[in-house]
Design an enzyme around this catalytic site. Sequence first.
Site, PDB file in Angstrom:
ATOM      1  N   HIS A 228      -7.470  -5.686   0.847  1.00  0.00           N
ATOM      2  CA  HIS A 228      -6.311  -5.016   0.456  1.00  0.00           C
ATOM      3  C   HIS A 228      -5.601  -4.754   1.649  1.00  0.00           C
ATOM      4  CE1 HIS A 228      -3.656  -1.245  -0.811  1.00  0.00           C
ATOM      5  NE2 HIS A 228      -4.132  -0.599   0.787  1.00  0.00           N
TER       6      HIS A 228
ATOM      7  N   ASP B 235      -9.242  -6.511  -4.167  1.00  0.00           N
ATOM      8  CA  ASP B 235      -8.695  -4.988  -3.815  1.00  0.00           C
ATOM      9  C   ASP B 235      -9.090  -4.502  -4.941  1.00  0.00           C
ATOM     10  OD1 ASP B 235      -7.525  -2.807  -2.757  1.00  0.00           O
ATOM     11  OD2 ASP B 235      -5.598  -4.411  -2.412  1.00  0.00           O
TER      12      ASP B 235
ATOM     13  N   SER C 191       1.146  -1.098   0.471  1.00  0.00           N
ATOM     14  CA  SER C 191       0.382   0.441  -0.045  1.00  0.00           C
ATOM     15  C   SER C 191       1.261   1.077   0.052  1.00  0.00           C
ATOM     16  CB  SER C 191      -0.918   0.001   1.216  1.00  0.00           C
ATOM     17  OG  SER C 191      -2.239   0.899   1.217  1.00  0.00           O
TER      18      SER C 191
END
Length: 210
Positions: A188, A162, A111
Site C-alpha cells: 500500500h 495492494d 491513501s
Amino acid sequence: MANVELSEGTIQVRGQSLFFREARPGNGQAVRFSVLLLHGIRFSSETWQNLGTLHRLAEAGYRAVAIDLPGLGRSKEAAAPAPIGELAPGSFLAAVVDALELGSLVVISPSLSGMYALPFLVAPESQLRGYVPVAPICTDKINAADYARVKTPTLIVYGDQDPMGSSSFQHLKQLPNHRVLVMEGAGHPCYLDKPDEWHTGLLDFLQELA
C-alpha cells in the site's frame, strides 16, 4: 549536489492550525512550480522528509511542501472538515493552497488523503497542474461525469500487492489524461517499498509538466 533550503511552520486554515515542512531550491534558483504532498493515516509530512522526497523535489527545482492533515501528525489538534472516509469540501484544500501561496501546483495524494484531494481535483475552478494519486480512498465517491471532465495530467501509482491500489484504479482510470505506474512487489505505501522507482517515476512525470 544542489543546495536546498529547508523550513517548517504552521498555517491557519479556517481557524485550524496546520503544520507543514517545505523544501525549495537554494542559492536563489528559480522555482519551476509547487508540489503539495499529502499523506495516509499512519503517516505525516515527516514521511516525505525521511524518504528524501522533499529533498529530491527541491534539488530538481520544485517548491515541495508537505502538510500534516487535520487530526494527524503535528496537526493533531486541528479538527478535520469531514469524518475519515467521507469527502471533505474541495474548498478546504483550496484554502490550504491559498494559505501556502502555492499557485498552480501538483498534488501527491496517497491513501487517506483522497478524501481531500479528489474534491479539489474535480472542482470546476481547480488550478491543478498535475495529480499523483497513490491508492487513495474515496475514489468510488466521485461520479463518472466528474472524472470525465478533469483534464489534469495524472500519474496513477500503486503497488501490485495492494488490493486498494487495484480497486482505486478501477475508478481513477476514468480520468481522461492519465498514465499508470505499477510497482511490482510493493504494498500500500508503495513509495516506501520502492523509493528509487517512486522518485524516478515522479520526477519524470513532473518534468513533462514543465
